[in-house]
Design an enzyme around this catalytic site. Structure first.
Site, mmCIF file in Angstrom:
data_model
loop_
_atom_site.group_PDB
_atom_site.id
_atom_site.type_symbol
_atom_site.label_atom_id
_atom_site.label_comp_id
_atom_site.label_asym_id
_atom_site.label_seq_id
_atom_site.Cartn_x
_atom_site.Cartn_y
_atom_site.Cartn_z
ATOM 1 C CG HIS A 67 51.678 125.719 115.829
ATOM 2 N ND1 HIS A 67 52.835 125.562 115.101
ATOM 3 C CD2 HIS A 67 51.458 124.531 116.452
ATOM 4 C CE1 HIS A 67 53.306 124.330 115.296
ATOM 5 N NE2 HIS A 67 52.490 123.683 116.114
ATOM 6 N NE ARG A 104 50.307 121.951 108.278
ATOM 7 C CZ ARG A 104 51.252 122.789 108.730
ATOM 8 N NH1 ARG A 104 51.665 122.739 109.993
ATOM 9 N NH2 ARG A 104 51.794 123.665 107.925
ATOM 10 C CE1 TYR A 163 56.905 127.130 115.417
ATOM 11 C CE2 TYR A 163 56.862 128.691 117.228
ATOM 12 C CZ TYR A 163 56.236 128.076 116.163
ATOM 13 O OH TYR A 163 54.936 128.394 115.837
ATOM 14 C CD GLU A 212 53.858 120.883 117.352
ATOM 15 O OE1 GLU A 212 54.696 121.365 116.564
ATOM 16 O OE2 GLU A 212 52.622 120.990 117.179
ATOM 17 C CE LYS A 218 52.022 130.443 114.780
ATOM 18 N NZ LYS A 218 52.984 130.516 113.641
ATOM 19 C CG ASN A 263 51.662 132.051 110.505
ATOM 20 O OD1 ASN A 263 51.637 132.016 111.731
ATOM 21 N ND2 ASN A 263 52.386 131.212 109.795
HETATM 22 P P1 DAT Z 1 53.807 126.096 109.667
HETATM 23 O O1 DAT Z 1 53.524 127.011 110.841
HETATM 24 O O2 DAT Z 1 52.855 126.326 108.532
HETATM 25 O O3 DAT Z 1 53.918 124.656 110.068
HETATM 26 P P2 DAT Z 1 56.716 126.090 109.459
HETATM 27 O O4 DAT Z 1 56.701 124.927 110.399
HETATM 28 O O5 DAT Z 1 57.476 125.938 108.176
HETATM 29 O O6 DAT Z 1 55.225 126.546 109.072
HETATM 30 O O7 DAT Z 1 57.306 127.367 110.194
HETATM 31 C C1 DAT Z 1 56.952 127.632 111.551
HETATM 32 C C2 DAT Z 1 56.671 129.102 111.687
HETATM 33 O O8 DAT Z 1 57.846 129.843 111.394
HETATM 34 C C3 DAT Z 1 55.613 129.655 110.722
HETATM 35 O O9 DAT Z 1 54.300 129.490 111.201
HETATM 36 C C4 DAT Z 1 55.992 131.082 110.638
HETATM 37 C C5 DAT Z 1 57.512 131.050 110.715
HETATM 38 N N1 DAT Z 1 58.113 131.056 109.371
HETATM 39 C C6 DAT Z 1 58.129 130.028 108.487
HETATM 40 N N2 DAT Z 1 58.760 130.383 107.354
HETATM 41 C C7 DAT Z 1 59.148 131.668 107.540
HETATM 42 C C8 DAT Z 1 59.850 132.613 106.741
HETATM 43 N N3 DAT Z 1 60.293 132.310 105.517
HETATM 44 N N4 DAT Z 1 60.072 133.857 107.260
HETATM 45 C C9 DAT Z 1 59.641 134.170 108.512
HETATM 46 N N5 DAT Z 1 58.977 133.328 109.326
HETATM 47 C C10 DAT Z 1 58.729 132.092 108.840
HETATM 48 MG MG MG Z 2 55.283 123.670 111.238
#
Ligand code: DAT
Ligand code: MG
Length: 140
Positions: free
Chosen positions: A115, A85, A49, A126, A9, A112
Site C-alpha cells: 500500500h 507509488r 479504508y 494515514e 500487506k 497486491n
Molecule cells: P491503491 O492501493 O493502488 O491506492 P485503491 O486506493 O483504488 O488502490 O484501492 C485500495 C485497495 O483496494 C487496493 O490496493 C486493492 C483494493 N481494490 C481496489 N480496486 C479493487 C477492485 N476492483 N477489486 C478488488 N479490490 C480492489
Molecule cells: Mg489508494
C-alpha cells in the site's frame, strides 16, 4: 523531506517477502523513519479504508487486510508519495509495469502486496492513523 505511509500487506508477509520489499525501499533511497508489524482487526481495516466504504470490494478488502500480520512504515524521501507509488506499480498487478513491486509480487487486484498513500493529505491522515502524536514527536 516528504513522508508517505507504506504497508506490506498480509499476502506479501505470508510469502516471506518482508526482507525483499524493505531492501527495495532502501535501494530506492527512502529513509525508513517508522516501522512496525501488527495485525489489524476487521474494525481497524474498515476504519483505515473508510474512503472505500461504498465500493463493492470494501468487505472483501477489509477481510483480507485483517487476515494476517502487516508491516507499516513511514518512508521519507524527496517526492516520497509519488516515488513510492511508482515503485509499487498499478493497483492491478496484471497492469503493473515490469520491475514494480506489484508486478513482481502481487497476485490479484486485491492481493497486491503493498500500500502507499496517494496524496499529501492522505499521507498525513494515514501516518496519524498508525502513529499517535507522542510517537511522531520522537521520529521528527
Ligand atoms: P491503491 O492501493 O493502488 O491506492 P485503491 O486506493 O483504488 O488502490 O484501492 C485500495 C485497495 O483496494 C487496493 O490496493 C486493492 C483494493 N481494490 C481496489 N480496486 C479493487 C477492485 N476492483 N477489486 C478488488 N479490490 C480492489
Ligand atoms: Mg489508494
Amino acid at each position: 523531506m516528504e513522508k508517505t505511509l507504506a504497508i506490506i500487506k498480509p499476502d506479501a508477509v505470508k510469502k516471506g517477502l518482508i526482507g525483499k520489499i524493505i531492501q527495495r525501499i532502501e535501494e530506492e533511497g527512502f529513509k525508513i523513519s517508522g516501522l512496525k508489524m501488527l495485525h489489524l482487526t476487521k474494525e481497524d481495516a474498515k476504519a483505515f479504508y473508510i474512503v472505500h466504504k461504498d465500493k463493492s470490494f470494501y468487505d472483501s478488502l477489509t477481510d483480507f487486510m485483517s487476515s494476517g500480520e502487516i508491516v507499516v512504515m513511514i518512508l521519507e524521501r524527496e517526492n516520497a508519495i509519488s516515488h513510492w507509488r511508482k515503485v509499487m506499480g498499478a493497483t492491478d498487478p496484471a497492469l503493473a509495469e515490469p520491475g514494480t513491486i506489484r508486478h513482481e509480487f502481487g497476485s490479484s487486484v486485491e492481493r497486491n502486496a503493498v500500500h502507499g498513500s496517494d496524496s499529501p493529505s492522505t499521507a498525513e491522515w494515514e501516518i496519524s492513523f498508525f502513529y499517535k502524536d507522542m510517537q511522531l514527536e520522537k521520529i521528527k
